[in-house]
Design an enzyme around this catalytic site. Structure first.
Site, PDB file in Angstrom:
ATOM      1  N   TYR A  42       0.884  -1.343  -0.068  1.00  0.00           N
ATOM      2  CA  TYR A  42       0.094   0.176   0.258  1.00  0.00           C
ATOM      3  C   TYR A  42       1.010   1.327  -0.037  1.00  0.00           C
ATOM      4  O   TYR A  42       0.311   2.506  -0.251  1.00  0.00           O
ATOM      5  CB  TYR A  42      -0.799  -0.019   1.263  1.00  0.00           C
ATOM      6  CG  TYR A  42      -1.866  -1.055   1.041  1.00  0.00           C
ATOM      7  CD1 TYR A  42      -2.318  -1.948   0.148  1.00  0.00           C
ATOM      8  CD2 TYR A  42      -2.766  -1.300   2.299  1.00  0.00           C
ATOM      9  CE1 TYR A  42      -2.737  -3.034  -0.032  1.00  0.00           C
ATOM     10  CE2 TYR A  42      -3.667  -2.314   2.361  1.00  0.00           C
ATOM     11  CZ  TYR A  42      -3.865  -3.148   0.982  1.00  0.00           C
ATOM     12  OH  TYR A  42      -4.747  -4.098   1.075  1.00  0.00           O
ATOM     13  N   LYS A  73       4.354 -15.276   2.253  1.00  0.00           N
ATOM     14  CA  LYS A  73       4.395 -16.265   1.116  1.00  0.00           C
ATOM     15  C   LYS A  73       5.727 -16.459   0.664  1.00  0.00           C
ATOM     16  O   LYS A  73       6.303 -16.131  -0.557  1.00  0.00           O
ATOM     17  CB  LYS A  73       3.526 -15.959   0.058  1.00  0.00           C
ATOM     18  CG  LYS A  73       2.061 -16.331   0.404  1.00  0.00           C
ATOM     19  CD  LYS A  73       1.006 -16.280  -0.772  1.00  0.00           C
ATOM     20  CE  LYS A  73       1.348 -17.543  -1.725  1.00  0.00           C
ATOM     21  NZ  LYS A  73       0.915 -18.793  -1.436  1.00  0.00           N
ATOM     22  N   ASP A 111      -1.848 -18.265   2.425  1.00  0.00           N
ATOM     23  CA  ASP A 111      -3.209 -18.927   1.823  1.00  0.00           C
ATOM     24  C   ASP A 111      -3.359 -19.978   2.781  1.00  0.00           C
ATOM     25  O   ASP A 111      -4.715 -20.104   3.186  1.00  0.00           O
ATOM     26  CB  ASP A 111      -2.866 -19.250   0.377  1.00  0.00           C
ATOM     27  CG  ASP A 111      -1.363 -20.219   0.375  1.00  0.00           C
ATOM     28  OD1 ASP A 111      -0.599 -20.196   1.268  1.00  0.00           O
ATOM     29  OD2 ASP A 111      -1.424 -20.924  -0.742  1.00  0.00           O
ATOM     30  N   ASP A 134      -4.595  -6.959   5.929  1.00  0.00           N
ATOM     31  CA  ASP A 134      -5.875  -6.658   5.535  1.00  0.00           C
ATOM     32  C   ASP A 134      -6.639  -7.884   5.192  1.00  0.00           C
ATOM     33  O   ASP A 134      -7.680  -7.511   5.729  1.00  0.00           O
ATOM     34  CB  ASP A 134      -5.552  -5.920   4.220  1.00  0.00           C
ATOM     35  CG  ASP A 134      -6.689  -4.797   3.983  1.00  0.00           C
ATOM     36  OD1 ASP A 134      -7.789  -4.688   4.925  1.00  0.00           O
ATOM     37  OD2 ASP A 134      -6.689  -3.949   3.083  1.00  0.00           O
ATOM     38  N   ASP A 176      -9.859  -9.219   7.945  1.00  0.00           N
ATOM     39  CA  ASP A 176     -11.384  -9.248   7.437  1.00  0.00           C
ATOM     40  C   ASP A 176     -12.249 -10.722   7.762  1.00  0.00           C
ATOM     41  O   ASP A 176     -13.093 -10.876   8.201  1.00  0.00           O
ATOM     42  CB  ASP A 176     -11.781  -8.640   6.187  1.00  0.00           C
ATOM     43  CG  ASP A 176     -11.761  -7.135   6.342  1.00  0.00           C
ATOM     44  OD1 ASP A 176     -11.197  -6.716   7.368  1.00  0.00           O
ATOM     45  OD2 ASP A 176     -12.020  -6.655   5.520  1.00  0.00           O
TER      46      ASP A 176
END
Ligand code: NAD
Length: 371
Positions: A143, A194, A227, A251, A255
């Site tokens: 970001y 990852k 993942d 992020d 959520d």
């Protein structure tokens, strides 16, 4: 009442305004019944600041926020601002605050209150008693890192790109916060990246291992690919204690964890910076995870509990008022146990109330507990 606890209040837009007004009632209660008062300054942010001043965050507001001991934030955004230039969008005000206050550590607890175990989309036996902390790096990665942009290509196409870059020191400082949090909890940190496909992930894992060896021997560190972490969060979320991860994965995963608890309206967060060398207190902003919810704004439908729980985090992390934080959290639990519900967490056999009814119920519970 005069106080040396300086709090900057930024309600923002939509339901941010409503849940912040409700929170002021809780603050007033603490001043009256616990002699715990705050020196409150209030200003506009987001769309409200754009309407009033033409920018989503004024320099003056930013300076006041930086000078405060803590910032209590509501939410920003709304469809009426969708067509604004990117730099003027309400969310830029929030991102600028996080960036300029250097709030690199975002704490998102995901706690399932007993009375709400049925509200989760997962089976109650999977989520009941859940109490995990997702720690998201907030100032770096996709970001913010450069280069980023949209370029014209020679063949007339465009190319949009972002960069997921992390330096050793950026990873170390969030890793330290993770170890510190784990020490006050169950002593376990799961570091998520990852590293199987991303170089930033390879460095993240190496740095976390080195930091653990140097400073974290009293904490159990494990690693997981992002993942797999998403899968594990819905398969067996109670296996985690503290999850630490980068900005983008954080992020998404926070959520996902949010939905384990039943509603966005229940989720608080804290964003912390480095400790001040004089006071030891971190720069800090506290905000509910939810947005401005334009679909229900102005209708007395917003659940104020995420804002109250964010305020409780402020009491605990910025002002060392653990007892009062416990009181607010216990009053929230009492209110839920009594069957009062806003629409977002409504269940058969419960009583639906509005933002004001929920606030009154929490104040009543605080009164009962203070007797
Ligand atoms: P949202 O969180 O505002 O709403 C998502 C859904 O959850 C809506 O149906 C809403 O009614 C419901 N909801 C959220 N909070 C609730 C509460 N306290 N009580 C009851 N119901 C609640 O997300 P969105 O709809 O994707 O975004 C709306 C606006 O908010 C957008 O402009 C977005 O950019 C902005 N936003 C801001 C923040 C922030 O300020 N931190 C975070 C997310 C989204």
């Amino acid at each position: 009442m005069a106080s040396n606890r300086k709090v900057m209040v930024l309600p923002g837009d939509g339901i941010g305004v409503e849940v912040m007004a409700a929170n002021m009632t809780v603050m007033e209660w603490l001043a009256k019944h616990k002699s715990l008062s705050f020196d409150v300054a209030q200003d506009q942010v987001g769309g409200a600041a754009y309407d009033a001043y033409g920018v989503p965050l004024r320099d003056e507001t930013l300076a006041d926020a930086i000078a405060a001991d803590a910032v209590l934030f509501g939410a920003v955004g709304g469809p009426q601002y969708d067509d604004l230039d990117f730099s003027l969008k309400p969310e830029r005000g929030l991102l600028a605050l996080r960036k300029e206050m250097d709030l690199f550590a975002n704490l998102r607890p995901a706690i399932v209150f007993d009375a709400l175990a049925e509200a989760s989309t997962l089976k109650p036996e999977i989520v009941s008693g859940l109490n995990i902390m997702i720690l998201r790096e907030l100032c770096g990665g996709s970001y913010f890192a450069e280069p980023r942009g949209i370029d014209e290509l020679p063949d007339g196409q465009k190319k949009g790109y972002d960069t997921n870059a992390y330096s050793t020191s950026e990873i170390e400082r969030i890793g330290r916060v993770a170890f510190e949090l784990a020490r006050k909890r169950d002593g376990r940190v799961t570091s998520v990246e990852k590293s199987n496909v991303m170089m930033s992930g390879v460095l993240w894992r190496d740095v976390m291992n080195a930091l653990h060896k140097a400073e974290g021997g009293d904490v159990a560190l494990s690693h997981m690919y992002a993942d797999n972490c998403a899968m594990q969060l819905v398969r067996n979320p109670r296996q985690f204690d503290v999850i630490v991860t980068d900005n983008l994965f954080g992020d998404l995963l926070s959520d996902c964890a949010a939905m384990l608890t039943g509603s966005l309206g229940m989720l608080p967060s804290a964003s912390l910076g480095a400790p001040d060398p004089d006071t030891g207190l971190p720069k800090a902003m506290y905000e509910p995870v939810h947005g401005s919810a334009p679909d229900i704004a102005g209708q007395n439908l917003a659940n104020p509990l995420a804002q109250f729980l964010s305020f409780a985090m402020m009491l605990r992390y910025s002002f060392g008022q653990g007892e009062e934080a416990d009181l607010v959290e216990a009053a929230v639990a009492d209110t839920l146990a009594s069957g009062k519900r806003t629409g977002d967490i409504m269940a058969p056999g419960c009583e639906q109330v509005g933002t004001d009814g929920m606030t009154e119920a929490v104040i009543d519970a605080m009164n009962r507990r203070a007797r």
